[in-house]
Scaffold this motif. Structure first.
Motif, short mmCIF file in Angstrom:
data_model
loop_
_atom_site.label_atom_id
_atom_site.label_comp_id
_atom_site.label_asym_id
_atom_site.label_seq_id
_atom_site.Cartn_x
_atom_site.Cartn_y
_atom_site.Cartn_z
N ASP A 60 -2.76 0.37 34.67
CA ASP A 60 -3.69 -0.08 33.64
C ASP A 60 -5.15 0.07 34.07
N SER A 61 -5.39 -0.08 35.36
CA SER A 61 -6.76 -0.06 35.86
C SER A 61 -7.41 1.31 35.77
N VAL A 62 -6.62 2.37 35.58
CA VAL A 62 -7.20 3.71 35.53
C VAL A 62 -6.97 4.41 34.20
N LYS A 63 -6.24 3.79 33.30
CA LYS A 63 -5.96 4.41 32.00
C LYS A 63 -7.27 4.74 31.28
N GLY A 64 -7.33 5.95 30.75
CA GLY A 64 -8.52 6.39 30.03
C GLY A 64 -9.59 6.97 30.92
N ARG A 65 -9.46 6.80 32.23
CA ARG A 65 -10.45 7.35 33.17
C ARG A 65 -9.85 8.44 34.07
N PHE A 66 -8.61 8.27 34.47
CA PHE A 66 -7.95 9.22 35.36
C PHE A 66 -6.91 10.02 34.58
#
Length: 122
Positions: A60-66
């Motif tokens: 969840d912490s990287v969704k949309g960025r990685f």
């Protein structure tokens, strides 16, 4: 099986980096994943891709960025990291898990590459 990770470095917050993991050897089905470990913390799941189907799974912490992707011709998996934050600073590891099921625990992965350091400055 050997995994060779590369692409880490120093970047300012908001910047981008792309990590690569070249794999030697082939399996009939496997999952390729990226994990990261910050100082004093446990190794945590970042993203994974099913090599056969291309389906992906993210923390969840990287969704949309990685974005994780693979190049079958080069036997390489990539992790495109955008909008980096200081809290993304860690040693990043690539790993391979035999089979088709996604897993997020490091203990479920069978092969590991050496880490590559990503440092995000504020």
């Amino acid at each position: 099986v050997q995994l060779q990770a590369s692409g880490g470095g120093l970047v300012q917050a908001g910047g981008s980096l792309r990590l690569s993991c070249a794999a030697s050897g082939r399996f009939s089905s496997y999952i390729m994943g990226w994990f990261r470990q910050a100082p004093g913390q446990e190794r945590g799941f970042v993203a994974a891709v099913n090599w056969s189907s291309g389906s992906t799974y993210y923390a969840d912490s990287v969704k949309g960025r990685f974005t994780i992707s693979r190049d079958s011709a080069k036997n390489t998996v990539y992790l495109q990291m955008n909008s980096l934050k200081p809290e993304d600073t860690a040693v990043y590891y690539c790993a391979a898990r035999l089979g088709r099921a996604f897993a997020v625990a490091a203990s479920n992965f069978d092969f590991w590459g050496q880490g590559t350091l990503v440092t995000v400055s504020s």
